[in-house]
Design a protein around this motif. Structure first.
Motif, mmCIF file in Angstrom:
data_model
loop_
_atom_site.group_PDB
_atom_site.id
_atom_site.type_symbol
_atom_site.label_atom_id
_atom_site.label_comp_id
_atom_site.label_asym_id
_atom_site.label_seq_id
_atom_site.Cartn_x
_atom_site.Cartn_y
_atom_site.Cartn_z
ATOM 1 N N VAL A 179 6.099 5.278 -4.148
ATOM 2 C CA VAL A 179 5.521 5.825 -2.746
ATOM 3 C C VAL A 179 6.794 6.502 -2.043
ATOM 4 O O VAL A 179 7.850 5.903 -2.391
ATOM 5 N N GLY A 180 6.359 7.374 -1.062
ATOM 6 C CA GLY A 180 7.490 7.650 -0.184
ATOM 7 C C GLY A 180 7.856 6.930 1.065
ATOM 8 O O GLY A 180 6.925 5.703 0.997
ATOM 9 N N ALA A 181 8.527 7.333 1.848
ATOM 10 C CA ALA A 181 9.073 6.201 2.755
ATOM 11 C C ALA A 181 8.115 5.793 3.644
ATOM 12 O O ALA A 181 7.743 4.755 4.143
ATOM 13 N N ASP A 182 7.074 6.770 4.110
ATOM 14 C CA ASP A 182 6.245 6.494 4.957
ATOM 15 C C ASP A 182 5.057 5.455 4.770
ATOM 16 O O ASP A 182 4.597 4.430 5.095
ATOM 17 N N ASP A 183 4.703 5.565 3.374
ATOM 18 C CA ASP A 183 3.917 4.766 2.500
ATOM 19 C C ASP A 183 4.341 3.390 2.272
ATOM 20 O O ASP A 183 3.748 2.434 2.206
ATOM 21 N N LEU A 184 5.848 3.335 2.094
ATOM 22 C CA LEU A 184 6.460 2.000 1.839
ATOM 23 C C LEU A 184 6.200 1.253 3.287
ATOM 24 O O LEU A 184 5.847 0.209 3.324
ATOM 25 N N LEU A 185 6.394 2.164 4.487
ATOM 26 C CA LEU A 185 6.365 1.257 5.614
ATOM 27 C C LEU A 185 4.980 0.837 5.936
ATOM 28 O O LEU A 185 4.659 -0.496 6.542
ATOM 29 N N ARG A 186 3.962 1.453 5.416
ATOM 30 C CA ARG A 186 2.609 0.988 5.374
ATOM 31 C C ARG A 186 2.317 -0.218 4.808
ATOM 32 O O ARG A 186 1.639 -1.140 4.906
ATOM 33 N N LEU A 187 2.998 -0.196 3.406
ATOM 34 C CA LEU A 187 2.689 -1.395 2.449
ATOM 35 C C LEU A 187 3.572 -2.646 3.168
ATOM 36 O O LEU A 187 2.984 -3.870 3.157
ATOM 37 N N VAL A 188 4.659 -2.390 3.928
ATOM 38 C CA VAL A 188 5.401 -3.520 4.449
ATOM 39 C C VAL A 188 4.306 -3.869 5.560
ATOM 40 O O VAL A 188 4.123 -5.371 5.662
ATOM 41 N N ALA A 189 3.858 -2.962 6.239
ATOM 42 C CA ALA A 189 2.918 -3.363 7.592
ATOM 43 C C ALA A 189 1.839 -4.258 6.874
ATOM 44 O O ALA A 189 1.473 -5.400 7.720
ATOM 45 N N GLN A 190 1.157 -3.792 5.760
ATOM 46 C CA GLN A 190 0.162 -4.413 5.329
ATOM 47 C C GLN A 190 0.328 -5.981 4.877
ATOM 48 O O GLN A 190 -0.435 -6.834 4.969
#
Length: 338
Positions: A82-93
């Motif tokens: 995943v890209g950087a933005d999607d990784l942030l979303r995974l961390v948030a989730q």
């Protein structure tokens, strides 16, 4: 099944990581020491690498059973491409935050607020990222930025990165990861277990499953298990499980090198190996299937991104040509005169 035949209460050689069967080999003991040191520091990155099947996930699962959950909030994710933005979303989730239709800046703010909330409740937050070799440089940089969050002079987030050997190589060799390297406070590479540890490893797992001595194992059986598995725990489990199955079929009460060799030869006939390959090579290479699948997935994802970028570029060029031709027809640009 062999577990019923030998009166076992559990499957001792299942491939799914289970902290109950954690074995304190020399390399795992050293890794635990590094992990403990890193946790005591309460900041930065801790990196654990190892080949497929060496027990990285089991190691962390064992560590999680030893920590005080009242003082440490642990969240885990298995990284994908995943890209950087999607990784942030995974961390948030993983932190229990809503991410749908949330801009990146707002997402980062929500993550920081949640980390502060945990800190005020007396808990530090530990993020465990598995399969770190699949993360791109930008995604790793986002993790580094998250590790910068502080409150009261203390880091709000500490990160464990688990990966295969190529992640260790990339981390050490990529110049643009220098800032992340400077935040790594402990690192360890898991090696296979030694020839003298295979016997204790096998017996340890059997005892955890309720083994009372039947079947017995000879010394040459342990030597054969190590020779055919190269000491990689997952491969040891695969071969030991197949050997016990064959022993149960034969109603054997003792497992010796002959049975191990027969099980290895039987595994050589599986789809993981070509028919003319020796049994030892078949078992040793069986752990490569996961890595080949991951490499294939990475190549597929790269091709897909390149095709998408190519399509976007063609669209932009097309719009640019249309815009120029439109302005040309309107007389904004003078035509060249021969």
């Amino acid at each position: 099944m062999y577990d019923e035949h030998y009166g076992l209460a559990d499957r001792p050689f299942q491939l799914t990581p289970d902290p109950r069967f954690y074995f304190d080999s020399a390399t795992h003991r050293k890794a635990m020491a590094y992990l403990g040191y890193g946790l005591a520091q309460g900041e930065g990155f801790i990196v654990i690498t190892g080949d497929v099947g060496t027990g990285k996930t089991t190691l962390v699962a064992h560590l999680m059973e030893t920590i005080d959950r009242a003082r440490l909030n642990v969240v885990q994710l298995v990284s994908t491409q995943v890209g950087a933005d999607d990784l942030l979303r995974l961390v948030a989730q993983t932190l229990g935050l809503a991410t749908e239709d949330v801009a990146k800046a707002q997402l980062i703010d929500r993550i920081e607020r949640r980390l502060h909330d945990s800190a005020r409740a007396g808990k530090r937050t530990l993020l465990v990222v598995d399969e770190a070799q699949l993360l791109g440089r930008d995604a790793l940089e986002e993790l580094r930025m998250l590790s910068n969050f502080q409150g009261g002079g203390q880091a709000l987030l500490q990160i464990f990165l688990l990966g295969q050997p190529e992640f260790r190589a990339a981390l050490n060799g990529e110049e643009r990861l220098e800032q992340l390297r400077q935040r790594v406070i402990a690192t360890h590479h898991l090696d296979p277990i030694g020839a003298d540890e295979v016997g204790p490893y096998i017996l340890h797992r059997l005892k955890k499953a309720g083994w009372t001595g039947n079947p017995a194992f000879t010394a040459d059986a342990f030597a054969a298990l190590h020779a055919h598995s190269a000491g990689v725990p997952r491969r040891v489990n695969m071969l030991a499980g197949r050997t016990l199955l064959m022993a149960a079929v034969e109603e054997a009460t003792t497992i010796d090198a002959r049975l191990v060799e027969a099980a290895a030869a039987d595994m050589a006939k599986d789809d993981l190996a070509a028919p003319d390959r020796p049994a030892e090579a078949a078992v040793i290479d069986s752990g490569l299937a996961d890595r080949l699948a991951q490499l294939e997935a990475r190549l597929y994802a790269q091709d897909a991104r390149l095709e998408e970028q190519d399509a976007v570029l063609k669209r932009v060029l097309s719009l640019l040509v249309e815009w120029i031709e439109s302005d040309d027809r309107s007389g904004r640009y003078p035509r060249s005169v021969a």
